[in-house]
Design a protein around this motif. Structure first.
Motif, mmCIF file in Angstrom:
data_model
loop_
_atom_site.group_PDB
_atom_site.id
_atom_site.type_symbol
_atom_site.label_atom_id
_atom_site.label_comp_id
_atom_site.label_asym_id
_atom_site.label_seq_id
_atom_site.Cartn_x
_atom_site.Cartn_y
_atom_site.Cartn_z
ATOM 1 N N LEU A 6 0.830 -1.201 0.000
ATOM 2 C CA LEU A 6 0.000 0.000 0.000
ATOM 3 C C LEU A 6 0.869 1.257 0.000
ATOM 4 C CD1 LEU A 6 -2.897 1.149 0.196
ATOM 5 C CD2 LEU A 6 -2.613 1.132 2.684
ATOM 6 N N VAL A 7 1.931 1.261 0.790
ATOM 7 C CA VAL A 7 2.825 2.418 0.841
ATOM 8 C C VAL A 7 3.489 2.629 -0.517
ATOM 9 C CG1 VAL A 7 4.884 3.395 1.913
ATOM 10 C CG2 VAL A 7 3.244 2.118 3.301
ATOM 11 N N ARG A 8 4.000 1.543 -1.103
ATOM 12 C CA ARG A 8 4.660 1.648 -2.406
ATOM 13 C C ARG A 8 3.698 2.191 -3.458
ATOM 14 N NH1 ARG A 8 7.847 -3.486 -1.103
ATOM 15 N NH2 ARG A 8 10.034 -2.814 -1.244
ATOM 16 N N MET A 9 2.487 1.670 -3.478
ATOM 17 C CA MET A 9 1.526 2.125 -4.476
ATOM 18 C C MET A 9 1.267 3.615 -4.348
ATOM 19 S SD MET A 9 -1.919 3.051 -4.897
ATOM 20 C CE MET A 9 -2.946 2.232 -3.665
ATOM 21 N N GLN A 10 1.042 4.093 -3.134
ATOM 22 C CA GLN A 10 0.759 5.510 -2.943
ATOM 23 C C GLN A 10 1.938 6.382 -3.362
ATOM 24 O OE1 GLN A 10 -1.562 6.634 0.770
ATOM 25 N NE2 GLN A 10 -1.066 4.521 1.264
ATOM 26 N N MET A 11 3.132 5.993 -2.969
ATOM 27 C CA MET A 11 4.296 6.814 -3.301
ATOM 28 C C MET A 11 4.558 6.826 -4.803
ATOM 29 S SD MET A 11 6.905 5.965 -0.144
ATOM 30 C CE MET A 11 8.180 7.083 -0.756
ATOM 31 N N ARG A 12 4.343 5.699 -5.476
ATOM 32 C CA ARG A 12 4.560 5.642 -6.919
ATOM 33 C C ARG A 12 3.543 6.482 -7.674
ATOM 34 N NH1 ARG A 12 5.595 -0.923 -7.076
ATOM 35 N NH2 ARG A 12 7.720 -0.868 -6.203
ATOM 36 N N VAL A 13 2.355 6.627 -7.106
ATOM 37 C CA VAL A 13 1.333 7.483 -7.714
ATOM 38 C C VAL A 13 1.612 8.950 -7.408
ATOM 39 C CG1 VAL A 13 -1.105 8.157 -7.567
ATOM 40 C CG2 VAL A 13 -0.486 5.743 -7.783
ATOM 41 N N VAL A 14 1.858 9.239 -6.143
ATOM 42 C CA VAL A 14 1.832 10.609 -5.645
ATOM 43 C C VAL A 14 3.065 11.418 -6.045
ATOM 44 C CG1 VAL A 14 2.009 11.945 -3.511
ATOM 45 C CG2 VAL A 14 0.276 10.160 -3.733
ATOM 46 N N LEU A 15 4.257 10.863 -5.912
ATOM 47 C CA LEU A 15 5.460 11.671 -6.099
ATOM 48 C C LEU A 15 5.643 12.142 -7.543
ATOM 49 C CD1 LEU A 15 7.881 9.844 -3.664
ATOM 50 C CD2 LEU A 15 6.496 11.891 -3.268
ATOM 51 N N PRO A 16 5.513 11.272 -8.553
ATOM 52 C CA PRO A 16 5.595 11.786 -9.929
ATOM 53 C C PRO A 16 4.492 12.790 -10.239
ATOM 54 C CG PRO A 16 5.880 9.399 -9.904
ATOM 55 C CD PRO A 16 5.411 9.791 -8.535
ATOM 56 N N LYS A 17 3.295 12.554 -9.705
ATOM 57 C CA LYS A 17 2.191 13.489 -9.952
ATOM 58 C C LYS A 17 2.489 14.856 -9.350
ATOM 59 C CE LYS A 17 -1.968 11.867 -9.639
ATOM 60 N NZ LYS A 17 -2.477 12.069 -11.029
ATOM 61 N N LEU A 18 3.036 14.869 -8.154
ATOM 62 C CA LEU A 18 3.370 16.125 -7.491
ATOM 63 C C LEU A 18 4.381 16.920 -8.323
ATOM 64 C CD1 LEU A 18 3.134 17.836 -4.857
ATOM 65 C CD2 LEU A 18 5.048 16.492 -3.964
ATOM 66 N N LEU A 19 5.395 16.252 -8.828
ATOM 67 C CA LEU A 19 6.425 16.930 -9.621
ATOM 68 C C LEU A 19 5.881 17.415 -10.955
ATOM 69 C CD1 LEU A 19 9.444 14.525 -8.955
ATOM 70 C CD2 LEU A 19 9.031 16.770 -7.942
ATOM 71 N N ALA A 20 4.960 16.648 -11.548
ATOM 72 C CA ALA A 20 4.404 17.039 -12.844
ATOM 73 C C ALA A 20 3.402 18.188 -12.712
ATOM 74 C CB ALA A 20 3.728 15.833 -13.502
ATOM 75 N N ARG A 21 2.582 18.145 -11.676
ATOM 76 C CA ARG A 21 1.563 19.178 -11.500
ATOM 77 C C ARG A 21 2.165 20.521 -11.125
ATOM 78 N NH1 ARG A 21 -3.654 18.323 -9.929
ATOM 79 N NH2 ARG A 21 -3.731 20.593 -10.170
ATOM 80 N N LEU A 22 3.234 20.487 -10.316
ATOM 81 C CA LEU A 22 3.849 21.721 -9.828
ATOM 82 C C LEU A 22 5.340 21.695 -10.151
ATOM 83 C CD1 LEU A 22 2.047 21.858 -6.371
ATOM 84 C CD2 LEU A 22 1.589 23.335 -8.323
ATOM 85 N N PRO A 23 5.691 21.915 -11.414
ATOM 86 C CA PRO A 23 7.102 21.779 -11.827
ATOM 87 C C PRO A 23 8.035 22.774 -11.156
ATOM 88 C CG PRO A 23 5.769 22.709 -13.593
ATOM 89 C CD PRO A 23 4.807 22.227 -12.553
ATOM 90 N N ASP A 24 7.500 23.895 -10.659
ATOM 91 C CA ASP A 24 8.368 24.858 -9.980
ATOM 92 C C ASP A 24 8.130 24.874 -8.467
ATOM 93 O OD1 ASP A 24 5.864 25.898 -10.203
ATOM 94 O OD2 ASP A 24 6.482 27.890 -10.883
ATOM 95 N N LEU A 25 7.637 23.769 -7.940
ATOM 96 C CA LEU A 25 7.437 23.639 -6.500
ATOM 97 C C LEU A 25 8.781 23.752 -5.788
ATOM 98 C CD1 LEU A 25 5.193 22.909 -4.344
ATOM 99 C CD2 LEU A 25 6.069 20.562 -4.502
ATOM 100 N N ARG A 26 8.816 24.509 -4.703
ATOM 101 C CA ARG A 26 10.055 24.699 -3.958
ATOM 102 C C ARG A 26 9.718 25.046 -2.509
ATOM 103 N NH1 ARG A 26 8.728 28.820 -7.221
ATOM 104 N NH2 ARG A 26 8.710 30.957 -6.380
#
Length: 414
Positions: free
Chosen positions: A361-381
């Motif tokens: 469950l942890v792996r699934m969430q992280m594999r979904v969430v982290l790439p999505k976070l970087l793609a949605r907010l490319p200039d997140l800092r």
């Protein structure tokens, strides 16, 4: 306390060293571990609660202690277990050995299937998008941990178990009691544990009369119809799944987001090559010392040679997983974050019979969430210097209390 143990060569063990060695905050791993990994023997330590123990720091030794059936968790019930927490944490399956441990683990594995986890994946995608939409709509700055990571992990595990998410206001303090080292008193910890078990016992009874398509109902059915566990064991199983799925997952995702924001070259790599997500998640699980210091003590049921130390029957060993995950004998350049690391036998989920029940469950969430976070907010800092990010103290976990972030003025796209 058992008699002083001796090394394999028969030399009396040194006087115990106070442990933890230093109040490390953030994601730093105590530098003392590197020197200890050069030793062929374990180190005798004294801890804030319970009797003295051996400390295992090398990957090979930690893995051996976690997997060797000659090391017992159930024996902790007969000792003043060495620990960093005011009270022992013997939650259900975590305090048992085979065959009882195998019996309860089988109950969970039959109910908590990969299919059940994978069925949540589309919903996790949608939930992550919705939480990011809300955060973007409110505009920067934002607290990424408490606006995104914590509610996502909480909603996912509540949906899986069948726990009303709105009850989080009740149980989040009770969950925290299971992680406290100095944050709460022993009385407060005991009260939190009792309150959580009472709440979950009521939930189990409700599912008995009002079954749903959720994990608690599946566990109730396994225990009632198939007689695989007692009522106390059932409540304990639900408890450990909620603790692991809520706080532990939220802690891991929040700390992993911090790592991405402070390692822009690796974040850019994952953003440009999302197919690296699986390897990136494994590296984050290795790199983030989520267990602040040590895992639960294991007791030798007979004399066992670990590394260069003869651990006598009745002695306890504390496995230092953060040290094992930075062992240069296993991980080249262990202090470097590398999403393209070829071999990664990390112990982030433990090892052996007590390996984390919720790893999938942890792996699934992280594999979904982290790439999505970087793609949605490319200039997140980060919205503050990295040194000003507040870290939790007084608990047996490494996580941020908040993660202030900002992003560009343009509206983020999907």
């Amino acid at each position: 306390m058992s008699e002083p143990s001796r090394t394999a060569g028969g030399v009396a063990a040194e006087e115990p060293v106070p442990f933890p060695f230093s109040p490390v905050i953030g994601l730093d791993v105590d530098p003392a571990y590197a020197a200890l990994r050069e030793r062929p023997s374990l180190l005798r330590v004294s801890v804030p609660y319970g009797h003295d123990a051996w400390l295992a720091t090398r990957h090979e030794d930690v893995r051996a202690v976690l997997a060797d059936p000659r090391f017992s968790r159930a024996a902790s019930a007969d000792h003043d277990e060495p620990r960093l927490t005011p009270l022992p944490l013997r939650t259900s399956v975590m305090g048992l050995d085979p065959p009882d441990h195998t019996r309860l683990r089988t109950v969970v594995s039959h109910a908590f299937t990969m299919r059940r986890v994978e069925n949540l994946r589309p919903w996790v995608h949608a939930l992550a998008d919705r939480l990011l939409d809300e955060m973007v709509e409110q505009g920067p700055p934002a607290d990424l941990a408490n606006a995104f990571c914590v509610p996502l992990a909480g909603r996912v595990v509540c949906a899986l178990l069948g726990i009303p998410f709105e009850d989080r206001e009740k149980f989040q303090t009770w969950l925290r009691a299971h992680f406290t080292t100095t944050e709460m008193s022993a009385d407060e910890v005991a009260a939190g544990m009792r309150a959580l078990r009472g709440y979950l016992a009521e939930l189990v009874e409700r599912r008995r009369h009002d079954p749903r398509d959720d994990l608690v109902t599946a566990l109730v059915r396994a225990c009632d119809e198939e007689r695989r566990c007692t009522e106390e064991e059932l409540v304990g199983l639900v408890s450990i799944l909620l603790i692991a799925g809520h706080d532990t997952t939220a802690f891991q995702m929040s700390a992993s987001a911090y790592v991405l924001l402070t390692h822009p070259e690796q974040a850019d790599l994952l953003r440009s090559r999302p197919e690296l997500a699986s390897g990136a998640v494994e590296e984050l699980l290795r790199y983030v010392p989520l267990i602040a210091h040590v895992s639960f003590a294991r007791y030798a049921t007979e004399d066992v040679l670990v590394g260069g130390t003869l651990v006598r029957e009745g002695d306890a060993v504390l496995p230092a997983i953060p040290s094992a995950n930075r062992d240069e004998a296993v991980f080249p350049h262990p202090d470097r974050l590398d999403f393209r690391r070829a071999s990664n036998p990390h112990l982030g989920f433990g090892f052996g019979p007590h390996r984390c029940l919720g790893a999938a469950l942890v792996r699934m969430q992280m594999r979904v969430v982290l790439p999505k976070l970087l793609a949605r907010l490319p200039d997140l800092r980060l919205a503050v210097p990295a040194a000003e990010v507040p870290w939790a103290t007084g608990i047996q976990a490494r996580t941020v209390e908040s993660l202030p972030v900002t992003w560009g003025a343009r509206r983020a796209g999907r």
